[in-house]
Scaffold this motif. Structure first.
Motif, mmCIF file in Angstrom:
data_model
loop_
_atom_site.group_PDB
_atom_site.id
_atom_site.type_symbol
_atom_site.label_atom_id
_atom_site.label_comp_id
_atom_site.label_asym_id
_atom_site.label_seq_id
_atom_site.Cartn_x
_atom_site.Cartn_y
_atom_site.Cartn_z
ATOM 1 N N ASP A 259 -1.781 0.098 7.277
ATOM 2 C CA ASP A 259 -2.277 0.527 5.964
ATOM 3 C C ASP A 259 -3.710 1.039 5.996
ATOM 4 O O ASP A 259 -4.067 1.932 5.227
ATOM 5 N N SER B 182 -5.077 1.568 -2.476
ATOM 6 C CA SER B 182 -4.211 1.063 -1.412
ATOM 7 C C SER B 182 -5.001 0.243 -0.401
ATOM 8 O O SER B 182 -4.534 -0.799 0.073
ATOM 9 N N SER C 14 0.817 -1.211 0.000
ATOM 10 C CA SER C 14 0.000 0.000 0.000
ATOM 11 C C SER C 14 0.852 1.262 0.000
ATOM 12 O O SER C 14 0.432 2.300 -0.528
#
Length: 458
Positions: free
Chosen positions: A335, A119, A106
């Motif tokens: 992430d 992402s 990501s």
């Protein structure tokens, strides 16, 4: 004292030593970044051993023996694919990942496309794929318990529990250090096992008792060959654990050389577990392929040798699972949560969420492990999933400047849709790699169609 008792004593002692090593890893995981990158203390030995350990414990040894019993020498192609995956990562990805400090997939996608949707989508896909890989590791514990006559469910639960505890202790440094030890013990033990088999006339027994197809390099159809080799090899280009190992390196030279060395050593090792499976099939034609390596070790090998190899396999399985658990935790906590939900979260809350995530992830992996019977089929499915949705957009992010975020998202949708359609019963040709075609076409067509739109928005 029975052979089983000796093996179990060795296993308990060995696992206790691995936990002690894990405790040493705490000094390299004082914060979330160090937990995920081993405090950037990766040496050539440490990172090379970790690359090898990511495949050599369960996939190449237990899975290789299973496929050796099923297909003969052609069962080595999964291991060959694993080696190719490291070569591909070294050639195309390692330098870019190291120089840009991409800890996760990501990180790369967000910087390149400037879009949180892509992402987040890949973080979720990568988490699902890696949970399936972890499930494949848990299957080894299940099979060991099954073979020695204990409840296989208890084996799977015990393996999962130890993995969760260990990963929360050590972070990536502990994972890599135990990988080095596991790989060393496994390689030495497997070589010793092959020497013992040779002294017992094992090669003559295989030649006499196995069919001629067992000695063919490709004894199956093209689709099976691609399934064993293709997704595993291509996975190297989108390996999130490869990203973490790369940014853990002290030097760029190490980041590039470690996967090359790991791949080369794996290629030399791959045929050995396959031949152990073939030997087991030659001795016991009706034995279950999934537990054949344990049958050979318990019934045909000296107890000390069997104990060392079984202990190192189980420890490697757990160490590989730990690495995956660290990766999936990074997808969820870093992430998704930290970047997009709560950027102001402190280290204490991130640590607490990491521990909760580890438990939830472990439970999901356990459930998946109980649904499958073929180890390498499960691993290949997980690699197919992440390559279908992520390979084109990740490689394109590095090598094609005209790519757009719309094209990346279209690529993701097209690839994953093909995997889902195939699993729903619609037969696709060469289904393990076919999704890459519509994924690539969607990526290129949509990117070209949205060039002017993105330029105007800029």
């Amino acid at each position: 004292m029975s052979n089983l008792t000796i093996v179990l004593i060795i296993l308990v002692i060995y696992m206790a030593l691995m936990v002690l090593i894990g405790l040493q890893g705490r000094k390299h995981s004082s914060n979330m970044q160090d937990f995920l990158t081993a405090g950037k203390q990766g040496t050539l030995l440490l990172v090379t051993g970790s690359y090898m350990g990511s495949h050599i414990g369960n996939g190449i040894v237990v899975g290789g023996a299973e496929y050796g019993a099923t297909y003969g020498i052609g069962g080595m192609w999964y291991g060959v694919g694993a080696a190719i995956s490291f070569y591909l990562f070294a050639i195309f990805m390692a330098r870019v990942v190291y120089r840009n400090n991409y800890v996760t997939l990501s990180d790369l996608l967000e910087q390149r496309y400037g879009d949180k949707m892509t992402s987040i989508a890949v973080a979720l896909l990568n988490a699902v794929s890696n949970i399936a890989v972890m499930a494949g590791q848990i299957m080894a514990g299940e099979r060991l318990f099954q073979y020695i006559g204990l409840n296989p469910l208890a084996g799977a639960i015990a393996t999962t529990t130890i993995v969760i505890i260990y990963s929360s202790l050590s972070g990536l440094w502990g994972v890599m250090m135990t990988d080095v030890i596991q790989v060393t013990v496994i390689v030495i033990s497997v070589i010793a096992t092959m020497i013992f088999i040779a002294t017992q006339g094992g090669f003559s027994i295989m030649a006499q008792n196995l069919p001629a197809t067992s000695f063919e390099m490709i004894p199956f159809d093209g689709e099976t060959f691609i399934m064993m080799l293709g997704p595993t090899a291509l996975f190297g280009l989108v390996s999130s654990t490869g990203f973490q190992r790369t940014v853990s390196c002290k030097k760029e030279k190490t980041a590039i050389l470690a996967p090359v060395l790991g791949a080369s050593l794996i290629l030399l090792f791959v045929p050995l577990p396959v031949m152990i499976g073939m030997y087991g099939k030659a001795l016991w034609p009706d034995a279950a392929s999934g537990t054949i390596i344990f049958q050979v070790l318990f019934e045909a090998m000296p107890p000390l040798l069997a104990g060392l190899l079984i202990a190192s396999i189980c420890a490697a399985v757990m160490s590989t699972s730990d690495g995956i658990l660290v990766t999936v935790t990074a997808n969820i906590v870093s992430d998704i949560y930290h970047k997009h939900i709560n950027p102001d979260a402190d280290e204490k809350s991130l640590g607490r969420l990491s521990r909760i995530s580890s438990v939830v992830i472990g439970i999901f992996a356990l459930i998946i492990a109980l649904q499958f019977s073929s180890l390498i089929s499960l691993l290949s499915l997980s690699y197919t999933l992440i390559t279908a949705g992520g390979l084109v957009m990740i490689v394109g992010a590095i090598f094609w400047k005209k790519a757009t975020r719309q094209g990346a998202l279209a690529s993701f949708i097209a690839g994953v849709a093909c995997v889902v359609i195939n699993k729903m019963g619609v037969s696709l040709p060469y289904a393990s790699v076919f999704p890459l075609i519509p994924s690539f076409l969607a990526y290129v067509i949509v990117s070209l169609m949205t060039q002017n739109k993105n330029a105007a928005a800029a």
